[in-house]
Design a protein around this motif. Structure first.
Motif, PDB file in Angstrom:
ATOM      1  N   ARG A  42      28.096  34.262  18.345  1.00 54.30           N
ATOM      2  CA  ARG A  42      27.569  35.385  17.557  1.00 54.30           C
ATOM      3  C   ARG A  42      28.713  36.220  16.973  1.00 54.30           C
ATOM      4  NH1 ARG A  42      23.332  36.879  14.420  1.00 54.30           N
ATOM      5  NH2 ARG A  42      22.945  39.123  14.509  1.00 54.30           N
ATOM      6  N   GLY A  43      29.704  36.507  17.786  1.00 54.83           N
ATOM      7  CA  GLY A  43      30.845  37.274  17.292  1.00 54.83           C
ATOM      8  C   GLY A  43      31.584  36.552  16.184  1.00 54.83           C
ATOM      9  N   ASN A  44      31.791  35.255  16.351  1.00 58.78           N
ATOM     10  CA  ASN A  44      32.477  34.441  15.353  1.00 58.78           C
ATOM     11  C   ASN A  44      31.697  34.426  14.043  1.00 58.78           C
ATOM     12  OD1 ASN A  44      33.489  31.177  14.669  1.00 58.78           O
ATOM     13  ND2 ASN A  44      34.976  32.702  15.305  1.00 58.78           N
ATOM     14  N   TRP A  45      30.378  34.296  14.139  1.00 62.41           N
ATOM     15  CA  TRP A  45      29.500  34.275  12.957  1.00 62.41           C
ATOM     16  C   TRP A  45      29.497  35.623  12.253  1.00 62.41           C
ATOM     17  CZ3 TRP A  45      25.114  36.944  11.444  1.00 62.41           C
ATOM     18  CH2 TRP A  45      24.367  36.396  10.410  1.00 62.41           C
ATOM     19  N   LEU A  46      29.380  36.704  13.028  1.00 64.65           N
ATOM     20  CA  LEU A  46      29.311  38.042  12.449  1.00 64.65           C
ATOM     21  C   LEU A  46      30.580  38.386  11.679  1.00 64.65           C
ATOM     22  CD1 LEU A  46      27.635  40.103  15.318  1.00 64.65           C
ATOM     23  CD2 LEU A  46      26.758  39.862  12.980  1.00 64.65           C
ATOM     24  N   ILE A  47      31.727  38.109  12.264  1.00 63.10           N
ATOM     25  CA  ILE A  47      32.979  38.435  11.585  1.00 63.10           C
ATOM     26  C   ILE A  47      33.068  37.696  10.256  1.00 63.10           C
ATOM     27  CG2 ILE A  47      35.478  38.071  11.666  1.00 63.10           C
ATOM     28  CD1 ILE A  47      35.451  38.870  14.562  1.00 63.10           C
ATOM     29  N   PHE A  48      32.720  36.421  10.240  1.00 59.84           N
ATOM     30  CA  PHE A  48      32.837  35.645   9.014  1.00 59.84           C
ATOM     31  C   PHE A  48      31.916  36.194   7.929  1.00 59.84           C
ATOM     32  CE2 PHE A  48      32.162  32.174   6.058  1.00 59.84           C
ATOM     33  CZ  PHE A  48      33.430  31.642   5.916  1.00 59.84           C
ATOM     34  N   GLN A  49      30.658  36.492   8.282  1.00 66.43           N
ATOM     35  CA  GLN A  49      29.728  36.944   7.252  1.00 66.43           C
ATOM     36  C   GLN A  49      30.074  38.341   6.741  1.00 66.43           C
ATOM     37  OE1 GLN A  49      26.851  39.318   7.434  1.00 66.43           O
ATOM     38  NE2 GLN A  49      28.005  40.184   9.143  1.00 66.43           N
ATOM     39  N   ASP A  50      30.928  39.062   7.465  1.00 66.07           N
ATOM     40  CA  ASP A  50      31.401  40.362   6.983  1.00 66.07           C
ATOM     41  C   ASP A  50      32.676  40.227   6.158  1.00 66.07           C
ATOM     42  OD1 ASP A  50      31.353  43.422   7.159  1.00 66.07           O
ATOM     43  OD2 ASP A  50      33.348  42.958   7.938  1.00 66.07           O
ATOM     44  N   VAL A  51      33.627  39.423   6.642  1.00 62.91           N
ATOM     45  CA  VAL A  51      34.941  39.405   5.988  1.00 62.91           C
ATOM     46  C   VAL A  51      35.014  38.431   4.815  1.00 62.91           C
ATOM     47  CG1 VAL A  51      36.096  37.612   7.385  1.00 62.91           C
ATOM     48  CG2 VAL A  51      37.421  39.555   6.518  1.00 62.91           C
ATOM     49  N   TYR A  52      34.286  37.321   4.875  1.00 62.20           N
ATOM     50  CA  TYR A  52      34.467  36.327   3.815  1.00 62.20           C
ATOM     51  C   TYR A  52      33.972  36.817   2.453  1.00 62.20           C
ATOM     52  CZ  TYR A  52      35.664  31.713   2.120  1.00 62.20           C
ATOM     53  OH  TYR A  52      36.267  30.677   1.457  1.00 62.20           O
ATOM     54  N   PRO A  53      32.853  37.559   2.372  1.00 65.01           N
ATOM     55  CA  PRO A  53      32.507  38.146   1.062  1.00 65.01           C
ATOM     56  C   PRO A  53      33.585  39.082   0.528  1.00 65.01           C
ATOM     57  CG  PRO A  53      30.603  38.182   2.523  1.00 65.01           C
ATOM     58  CD  PRO A  53      31.784  37.760   3.356  1.00 65.01           C
ATOM     59  N   GLN A  54      34.313  39.761   1.414  1.00 69.32           N
ATOM     60  CA  GLN A  54      35.427  40.591   0.957  1.00 69.32           C
ATOM     61  C   GLN A  54      36.477  39.723   0.281  1.00 69.32           C
ATOM     62  OE1 GLN A  54      36.902  43.551   3.862  1.00 69.32           O
ATOM     63  NE2 GLN A  54      35.155  43.008   5.168  1.00 69.32           N
ATOM     64  N   PHE A  55      36.769  38.590   0.888  1.00 72.37           N
ATOM     65  CA  PHE A  55      37.759  37.682   0.311  1.00 72.37           C
ATOM     66  C   PHE A  55      37.300  37.166  -1.052  1.00 72.37           C
ATOM     67  CE2 PHE A  55      39.558  36.237   4.714  1.00 72.37           C
ATOM     68  CZ  PHE A  55      40.138  37.483   4.860  1.00 72.37           C
ATOM     69  N   LEU A  56      36.037  36.774  -1.121  1.00 74.24           N
ATOM     70  CA  LEU A  56      35.534  36.205  -2.377  1.00 74.24           C
ATOM     71  C   LEU A  56      35.462  37.253  -3.480  1.00 74.24           C
ATOM     72  CD1 LEU A  56      32.750  33.764  -1.098  1.00 74.24           C
ATOM     73  CD2 LEU A  56      35.138  33.269  -1.665  1.00 74.24           C
ATOM     74  N   LEU A  57      35.148  38.495  -3.134  1.00 69.79           N
ATOM     75  CA  LEU A  57      35.152  39.556  -4.137  1.00 69.79           C
ATOM     76  C   LEU A  57      36.577  39.854  -4.609  1.00 69.79           C
ATOM     77  CD1 LEU A  57      32.390  41.914  -2.725  1.00 69.79           C
ATOM     78  CD2 LEU A  57      32.403  40.823  -4.986  1.00 69.79           C
ATOM     79  N   TYR A  58      37.537  39.734  -3.717  1.00 71.75           N
ATOM     80  CA  TYR A  58      38.938  39.869  -4.125  1.00 71.75           C
ATOM     81  C   TYR A  58      39.318  38.739  -5.076  1.00 71.75           C
ATOM     82  CZ  TYR A  58      44.043  39.663  -3.811  1.00 71.75           C
ATOM     83  OH  TYR A  58      45.383  39.610  -4.107  1.00 71.75           O
ATOM     84  N   GLU A  59      38.902  37.530  -4.746  1.00 67.10           N
ATOM     85  CA  GLU A  59      39.193  36.380  -5.601  1.00 67.10           C
ATOM     86  C   GLU A  59      38.601  36.580  -6.998  1.00 67.10           C
ATOM     87  OE1 GLU A  59      39.348  31.697  -4.731  1.00 67.10           O
ATOM     88  OE2 GLU A  59      37.353  32.556  -4.486  1.00 67.10           O
ATOM     89  N   GLU A  60      37.369  37.059  -7.061  1.00 63.28           N
ATOM     90  CA  GLU A  60      36.738  37.313  -8.357  1.00 63.28           C
ATOM     91  C   GLU A  60      37.444  38.452  -9.094  1.00 63.28           C
ATOM     92  OE1 GLU A  60      34.399  35.624  -9.905  1.00 63.28           O
ATOM     93  OE2 GLU A  60      34.232  34.174  -8.258  1.00 63.28           O
ATOM     94  N   SER A  61      37.916  39.432  -8.341  1.00 63.32           N
ATOM     95  CA  SER A  61      38.650  40.542  -8.963  1.00 63.32           C
ATOM     96  C   SER A  61      39.912  40.036  -9.651  1.00 63.32           C
ATOM     97  CB  SER A  61      39.015  41.585  -7.909  1.00 63.32           C
ATOM     98  OG  SER A  61      37.870  42.145  -7.315  1.00 63.32           O
TER      99      SER A  61
END
Length: 371
Positions: free
Chosen positions: A114-133
């Protein structure tokens, strides 16, 4: 040197003031343009596609870091996630099935997953929004709220966009992810009762769950040891020490990166010590248990320690939606952003070897642990 430190101090003051203002106000909800709506759906789909299990998440972090090496947390997250996978498969490996009931091992796996899943679903959209930026040459961090990402990180990413301060961003992400887990996992009443209180002795005293290992070179290990997992303060400080262990020494950093690239994550500890661990169980059913290790080497004639791959140990888990709510309420969390100049000794091999030997002796005794 004076100029650099003065500049960092000014950055800290800017962030502090912005967060003070945010802690007193209610976040506004903005409407989306059509293009932004399409972008959000693409990011949701991509995050969900990669958030299948520990192996897919761990690979996604490394792939992102290799594309964008300024995002140091992506590599830190990759290496810590590898350790999470090893802890998961330990529950089906050589020692822990002798010491823990099947039910307890499942509970502990669910806690880790659960912890592993939660961190990914929070941080990975941040990465992808940075990539799009980067692609659009304009920041999209105003969209963080659509993914329930903390307003704290919106402030930090906007600052990173202006200054490219990699230390600031990395430590902020450490603060964010550990604070994000605090209420959802660590302070969750069920986890408190069934996992943390029950396994506190296991975690803190003689199991390997509190060692974070960074393999490199010829059977070398860097890393850190976590004490008092239940304390947010300790987990944040650990994250800062881990970051220092990974990035402060450029030679060791490059060796760890090269190791990670050459050894795809499977969840088996065979990935870093194939002469001690094997993903195939070499033991013979019905024969008495024999000690494997002495001074972190196999005893003459001993079989390798069983450490299965994640694929063979656990099925994929279907998760419920993440609990909503922003953890950020107190601007004084920015004090953790100050850089530490202490010299971090990342040597951990001897300590880890002693832990393994203690664990094996306990398994040999076959004294089931009861709570």
């Amino acid at each position: 040197m004076f100029f650099i430190r003065n500049r960092k101090r000014s950055t800290h003051e800017i962030i502090t003031q912005e967060l003070k203002n945010k802690s007193k106000s209610t976040p506004s909800i903005s409407s989306l343009t059509k293009d932004e709506g399409v972008l959000l759906e693409k990011i949701r789909w991509k995050t969900q596609e990669l958030n299948v299990n520990n192996v897919t998440r761990t690979k996604a972090y490394l792939d992102f870091y290799l594309r964008y090496p300024d995002i140091h947390w992506a590599f830190l997250g990759h290496m810590v996630s590898r350790n999470g996978g090893w802890n998961m498969t330990d529950l089906k490996g050589e020692f822990l099935p002798r010491l823990m009931t099947k039910k307890d091992r499942l509970l502990f796996f669910q806690f880790l997953e659960r912890g592993n899943w939660l961190i990914f679903q929070d941080v990975y959209p941040q990465f992808l929004l940075y990539e799009e930026s980067l692609k659009w040459r304009k920041p999209f961090f105003n969209l963080f709220g659509k993914f329930h990402i903390s307003t704290f990180m919106e402030t930090i990413w906007n600052q990173f966009w202006r200054t490219n301060d990699t230390y600031l961003l990395t430590v902020a992400l450490v603060i964010n992810e550990q604070s994000y887990l605090e209420r959802r996992v660590v302070q969750n009443p069920m986890n408190q009762k069934q996992v943390l209180n029950k396994f506190e002795f296991l975690l803190q005293d003689w199991l390997s769950f509190n060692h974070i290992l960074f393999p490199y070179g010829n059977k070398q290990l860097a890393g850190q040891t976590l004490h008092q997992f239940e304390l947010l303060h300790e987990r944040i400080l650990l994250g800062k020490r881990l970051y220092s262990s990974l990035f402060k020494n450029k030679d060791i950093h490059q060796k760890i990166v090269e190791w990670a690239k050459r050894h795809p994550h499977t969840g088996s500890r065979k990935d870093y010590w194939p002469d001690i661990f094997n993903s195939v169980n070499e033991g013979t059913p019905g024969f008495p248990y024999q000690l494997h290790l002495k001074s972190c080497q196999l005893r003459p004639g001993a079989k390798r320690i069983y450490s299965p791959t994640l694929e063979n140990a656990w099925k994929n888990v279907s998760h419920s939606e993440a609990e909503e709510g922003d953890w950020f309420t107190d601007w004084r969390i920015v004090d953790y952003l100050k850089e530490d100049y202490e010299n971090i000794n990342g040597e951990i091999k001897d300590e880890y070897c002693k832990t393994l030997e203690r664990l094996e002796l306990t398994a040999l005794a076959k004294k089931a642990i009861t709570f």
